[in-house]
Design an enzyme around this catalytic site. Structure first.
Site, PDB file in Angstrom:
ATOM      1  N   ASP A   1       0.849  -1.186   0.000  1.00 26.86           N
ATOM      2  CA  ASP A   1       0.000   0.000   0.000  1.00 26.86           C
ATOM      3  C   ASP A   1       0.889   1.242   0.000  1.00 26.86           C
ATOM      4  O   ASP A   1       2.110   1.153   0.135  1.00 26.86           O
ATOM      5  CB  ASP A   1      -0.981  -0.013   1.172  1.00 26.86           C
ATOM      6  CG  ASP A   1      -0.288   0.024   2.519  1.00 26.86           C
ATOM      7  OD1 ASP A   1       0.937   0.233   2.565  1.00 26.86           O
ATOM      8  OD2 ASP A   1      -0.978  -0.161   3.541  1.00 26.86           O
TER       9      ASP A   1
ATOM     10  N   GLY B   1       1.122   3.839   2.037  1.00 31.93           N
ATOM     11  CA  GLY B   1       1.509   4.463   3.290  1.00 31.93           C
ATOM     12  C   GLY B   1       0.592   5.591   3.698  1.00 31.93           C
ATOM     13  O   GLY B   1       0.666   6.080   4.823  1.00 31.93           O
TER      14      GLY B   1
ATOM     15  N   ASP C   1      -2.755   8.552  -1.358  1.00 27.24           N
ATOM     16  CA  ASP C   1      -4.078   9.156  -1.251  1.00 27.24           C
ATOM     17  C   ASP C   1      -4.343   9.618   0.164  1.00 27.24           C
ATOM     18  O   ASP C   1      -3.641   9.217   1.096  1.00 27.24           O
ATOM     19  CB  ASP C   1      -5.158   8.148  -1.662  1.00 27.24           C
ATOM     20  CG  ASP C   1      -5.278   6.994  -0.674  1.00 27.24           C
ATOM     21  OD1 ASP C   1      -4.223   6.512  -0.208  1.00 27.24           O
ATOM     22  OD2 ASP C   1      -6.392   6.566  -0.360  1.00 27.24           O
TER      23      ASP C   1
ATOM     24  N   GLN D   1     -11.786   7.151  -3.454  1.00 28.55           N
ATOM     25  CA  GLN D   1     -12.257   7.647  -2.174  1.00 28.55           C
ATOM     26  C   GLN D   1     -13.593   8.374  -2.377  1.00 28.55           C
ATOM     27  O   GLN D   1     -14.204   8.257  -3.422  1.00 28.55           O
ATOM     28  CB  GLN D   1     -11.197   8.559  -1.552  1.00 28.55           C
ATOM     29  CG  GLN D   1      -9.903   7.861  -1.165  1.00 28.55           C
ATOM     30  CD  GLN D   1     -10.047   6.974   0.067  1.00 28.55           C
ATOM     31  OE1 GLN D   1     -11.101   6.915   0.721  1.00 28.55           O
ATOM     32  NE2 GLN D   1      -8.986   6.255   0.400  1.00 28.55           N
TER      33      GLN D   1
ATOM     34  N   ASP E   1      -7.949  -7.495   1.605  1.00 29.55           N
ATOM     35  CA  ASP E   1      -6.890  -7.718   2.586  1.00 29.55           C
ATOM     36  C   ASP E   1      -7.369  -7.235   3.940  1.00 29.55           C
ATOM     37  O   ASP E   1      -8.244  -6.373   4.028  1.00 29.55           O
ATOM     38  CB  ASP E   1      -5.615  -6.943   2.204  1.00 29.55           C
ATOM     39  CG  ASP E   1      -5.696  -5.490   2.651  1.00 29.55           C
ATOM     40  OD1 ASP E   1      -5.163  -5.166   3.728  1.00 29.55           O
ATOM     41  OD2 ASP E   1      -6.320  -4.670   1.947  1.00 29.55           O
TER      42      ASP E   1
ATOM     43  N   CYS F   1     -12.382 -28.194  10.138  1.00 29.73           N
ATOM     44  CA  CYS F   1     -11.257 -27.488   9.519  1.00 29.73           C
ATOM     45  C   CYS F   1     -10.112 -28.446   9.224  1.00 29.73           C
ATOM     46  O   CYS F   1      -9.828 -29.365   9.997  1.00 29.73           O
ATOM     47  CB  CYS F   1     -10.783 -26.360  10.428  1.00 29.73           C
ATOM     48  SG  CYS F   1      -9.405 -25.402   9.783  1.00 29.73           S
TER      49      CYS F   1
ATOM     50  N   CYS G   1      -6.902 -27.297   8.672  1.00 28.27           N
ATOM     51  CA  CYS G   1      -5.625 -26.612   8.868  1.00 28.27           C
ATOM     52  C   CYS G   1      -4.703 -27.426   9.766  1.00 28.27           C
ATOM     53  O   CYS G   1      -5.123 -28.373  10.446  1.00 28.27           O
ATOM     54  CB  CYS G   1      -5.854 -25.213   9.461  1.00 28.27           C
ATOM     55  SG  CYS G   1      -6.194 -25.172  11.237  1.00 28.27           S
TER      56      CYS G   1
ATOM     57  N   CYS H   1      -5.835 -27.574  13.518  1.00 27.29           N
ATOM     58  CA  CYS H   1      -6.978 -28.442  13.817  1.00 27.29           C
ATOM     59  C   CYS H   1      -6.673 -29.920  13.584  1.00 27.29           C
ATOM     60  O   CYS H   1      -7.306 -30.794  14.183  1.00 27.29           O
ATOM     61  CB  CYS H   1      -8.182 -27.996  12.994  1.00 27.29           C
ATOM     62  SG  CYS H   1      -8.844 -26.397  13.530  1.00 27.29           S
TER      63      CYS H   1
ATOM     64  N   HIS I   1      -4.684 -21.027  12.110  1.00 29.61           N
ATOM     65  CA  HIS I   1      -6.084 -21.426  11.907  1.00 29.61           C
ATOM     66  C   HIS I   1      -6.885 -20.312  11.249  1.00 29.61           C
ATOM     67  O   HIS I   1      -7.601 -20.556  10.253  1.00 29.61           O
ATOM     68  CB  HIS I   1      -6.736 -21.814  13.233  1.00 29.61           C
ATOM     69  CG  HIS I   1      -8.213 -21.965  13.124  1.00 29.61           C
ATOM     70  ND1 HIS I   1      -8.797 -23.087  12.570  1.00 29.61           N
ATOM     71  CD2 HIS I   1      -9.230 -21.104  13.413  1.00 29.61           C
ATOM     72  CE1 HIS I   1     -10.112 -22.922  12.546  1.00 29.61           C
ATOM     73  NE2 HIS I   1     -10.398 -21.729  13.056  1.00 29.61           N
TER      74      HIS I   1
END
Length: 379
Positions: free
Chosen positions: A94, A96, A148, A191, A268, A306, A308, A311, A337
């Site tokens: 990104d 900043g 931005d 924006q 994200d 799950c 993972c 788990c 997890h």
């Protein structure tokens, strides 16, 4: 030629959801996707090998924090972020800008950029659109972001109108400063706070600049989820269908599904690892706080459904013991997890799009997760 491109594979029959492929210099990855956040060139407590085993494709790092330490020159000397952090797949940085406005209590915005204080040392710093791009060129991520301002969702109309005009000018300056368009794709950031006309105007202004991709900023910053979805419904159709659409900073399970339904391709959020460090886990049955006393003798996995690593190998009782004993392995296990949970959620979402069953999947998920209950989990 743009370094990053989007290939549309299928549109779901009943919604705006899209199944696609994001092509980058470091691989091609299925969308819609969740991108784990590695703020300081690491996803907290997880190794690159673990992330790859979970199916992560693109991860996000933070320009502001890496600029402050270790400094973009050191990362560039190491061969760029991919070499520095041993990640041979996609990376997004990104600009900043969000950190400048969220972490610095004292800042002065002017046409050239922003004067502010280092939140660690108090040192006076200045960040401009050109500087943000120069730092990201040195870091070497596949996708970089325009500098931005992220105005508050409830900021006054006049302020937001001036802000988006300045952000558009900053976007133009960033495009001119970008030195590596064949190696890194620069995305524009839309924006406009909570104002429909300003959101649409800003999107159209940025689309006219022909960025390789577009992100939606200024959401998940205090507005309701209904307000966020309303913005997505009228804003996403303004963005080019042949380019990737990225909703910044959104990562709760229901918001991911709702964003996909409205045509978003990339997401994200730090949520997965942040709440994991407090012992909060996302499961197929809803939120589970593994540190709670009732799990002291619970020897089933965090989520029996799950697959993972956590788990498959460890019980709620054991993870609780680690967390209560301040053992770092405990927060690693919860972080593994939660990150897997969101990556797996997106795999299921992609399959639902392929099957034209996304609305049915959303309803089943909400019922099982508990979102339809009065005390639905809030993340």
């Amino acid at each position: 030629m743009s370094a990053v491109s989007y290939e549309l594979i299928k549109e779901e029959k009943h919604t705006g959801a899209r199944l696609g492929i994001l092509h980058t210099p470091h691989g091609s990855f299925d969308t819609p996707m969740y991108m784990p956040v590695g703020t300081l060139a690491t996803v907290k407590s997880l190794s690159p090998e673990e992330l790859k085993d979970m199916g992560a494709g693109v991860i996000l790092s933070n320009t502001y924090h890496l600029w402050l330490r270790p400094g973009e020159e050191i990362v560039e000397e190491a061969g760029g972020l991919h070499q520095f952090m041993n990640w041979d797949q996609g990376i997004l940085t990104d600009s900043g800008g969000f950190q400048v406005f969220s972490l610095s209590k004292i800042r002065d915005i002017e046409e050239e950029g922003v004067h502010f204080r280092n939140h660690i040392s108090g040192e006076k710093l200045f960040l401009s659109p050109e500087k943000a791009i120069q730092i990201q060129n040195a870091l070497g991520a596949d996708i970089i972001m325009s500098f931005d301002e992220c105005p508050d969702f409830h900021q006054s109309y006049d302020y937001v109108q001036d802000s988006i005009a300045r952000t558009t000018r900053w976007a133009e300056r960033g495009l001119k400063a970008h030195q590596k368009p064949e190696q890194q794709s620069l995305f524009g950031i839309c924006q406009g706070a909570g104002y429909r006309d300003l959101r649409i105007q800003h999107a159209r202004d940025l689309v006219s600049l022909d960025f390789p991709g577009y992100s939606i900023g200024g959401l998940s910053v205090g507005e309701t989820k209904e307000q966020m979805n309303e913005v997505l419904e009228y804003l996403v159709p303004e963005l080019p269908s042949h380019k990737p659409r990225y909703l910044m900073g959104v990562g709760s399970p229901d918001a991911l599904i709702d964003g996909v339904i409205r045509g978003v391709d990339m997401f994200d959020c730090v949520l997965a690892t942040r709440i994991a460090r407090n012992g909060t886990c996302m499961t197929s049955q809803g939120r589970l706080v593994v540190k709670n006393a009732k799990y002291a003798r619970d020897f089933q996995p965090i989520d029996p459904k799950c697959e993972c690593y956590t788990c498959k190998h460890y019980s709620r009782a054991y993870v609780r013991h680690l967390m209560k004993s301040d053992e770092t392995f405990g927060l690693r296990l919860t972080s593994i997890h939660n990150t897997f949970f969101l990556l797996d959620l997106m795999r299921n979402v992609r399959q639902a799009i392929l099957d034209d069953q996304l609305l049915e999947y959303r309803q089943a998920f909400r019922e099982e997760y508990g979102y339809n209950q009065p005390d639905a989990p809030a993340f």
